[in-house]
Enzyme design. Sequence first.
Site, PDB file in Angstrom:
ATOM      1  N   GLU A 286       6.924  42.920  32.022  1.00 48.38           N
ATOM      2  CA  GLU A 286       7.074  43.231  30.611  1.00 48.38           C
ATOM      3  C   GLU A 286       8.541  43.384  30.219  1.00 48.38           C
ATOM      4  OE1 GLU A 286       3.656  45.317  28.337  1.00 48.38           O
ATOM      5  OE2 GLU A 286       5.163  46.868  28.694  1.00 48.38           O
ATOM      6  N   HIS A 307      -4.780  36.136  54.326  1.00 45.80           N
ATOM      7  CA  HIS A 307      -6.007  35.371  54.555  1.00 45.80           C
ATOM      8  C   HIS A 307      -6.541  34.778  53.258  1.00 45.80           C
ATOM      9  CE1 HIS A 307      -6.600  36.718  58.796  1.00 45.80           C
ATOM     10  NE2 HIS A 307      -5.775  37.665  58.373  1.00 45.80           N
ATOM     11  N   LYS A 421      -3.187  41.374  20.101  1.00 53.85           N
ATOM     12  CA  LYS A 421      -3.740  42.480  19.326  1.00 53.85           C
ATOM     13  C   LYS A 421      -4.025  42.056  17.893  1.00 53.85           C
ATOM     14  CE  LYS A 421      -1.392  46.147  21.947  1.00 53.85           C
ATOM     15  NZ  LYS A 421      -0.443  47.269  21.870  1.00 53.85           N
TER      16      LYS A 421
END
Length: 435
Positions: A286, A307, A421
Amino acid sequence: MIKVDISNVWGRLSLPDLLAVESEVAAAHKSLTDGTGEGNDFLGWVNLPTAEETAEMRRIRAAAQRIREDSDVFVVIGIGGSYLGPRAAIELMQGCNHNIGKGKGDPQIYFAGNTLSTRAFNELQRLLEGKDFSVAVISKSGTTTEPAIAFRSLRWMLERKYGTDAARKRIYAITDPCKGALRQMATEEGWETFVIPPAAGGRYSVLTPVGLLPMAVAGIDICKVMSGANQAKETYNSLRSFENPAWLYAGARNMLYRNGKAMEIFVSFEPGFRMFGGWWQQLFGESEGKDGKGIFPVAAEFTADLHSLGQMIQQGERNIFETMVRFDAPEQKVTVGSDYKNLDGLNYLAGKTLDYVDEQAFQGTVAAHVEGGVPVITMDMGALNDEKLGEMFYFLELCCGISAYMLGVNPFNQPGVEFYKRNMFKLLGKPGYED
């Protein structure tokens, strides 16, 4: 002091490459400490740690003791830095399974308000059945969708269980000192409150009450945490050369980025470090990911992820580098036993300690990845304790600020997160978002 080893990046970088950016690193660090860079109204975290216990810390410890005495479960409501930091601290110090067997005196700690999943909320409700619980709601505004929804529901559960007056004593608000919906609610309802310093953004707030209250409830010594952070502040801000590991990390990762390494994998061999990796991922992602720039941060756990991601790391696109975090081995050892049949072929390890095996896995992984074209930076944290926890948080925040300024971006804003948003609010019909 944290040790940063960049010996496994040579070949992708040279010493002259690194020395050429020394003035950039120095300027970026100076911008942070002098408050002259972009976003300088969010530098409250830089000088936050203190050597002495503050009145706010005493109140935090007193509140934590009440919660430990009267609650089987403590629910921390928040999203982003408001939950990643405290959860990272608790799981690193106490393990992923720290809640098993806990109750009053040492409550279970769960995190809510970081998702919109109905299944996750139903699970939390089941975990709270028949339990005494308290909540901390963490938000500067009080209107962020995910935590606001969770808080409405949990507040209602508290009031139904205890009655309105008694429920008030089980709600703790960590919010802005003066403004916002949560501050207004807390004032009107009489909840105990703690302050998020206005100059400390969410992802830089772990050493404020945001992180300290949950840590204290978990039994972590927050005075030692802050002492470690304060020592980090004094040490890493006074050393202005590549002898400073913060300079070394910020400089090396930026030079790798300029040489085509656009993705950083942040790795530990400790399962309890996974959420700390998530905190680091938000901090750097961010802070740096804007203006078409940024190193894409990915957290991983070895050997488990060897793995799953190992093949990609070893032979995939060569646009990655790794930062591997190491700790001293714990005092309590585990020794590999022997088996007379030896059907699993492990008797060659009999008598060796598990940390010895882990160290060889680390060394072998570094060698393989470097040979495969992946530069590896190593961070040796030393002994893991409460002081080290504070040092690590401060160190990485400092590294992030320096690195972002070197990248040429504001480390303290996040304009891009508003786009989803707006679309969500429009679809939900929120007033003011119709068009």
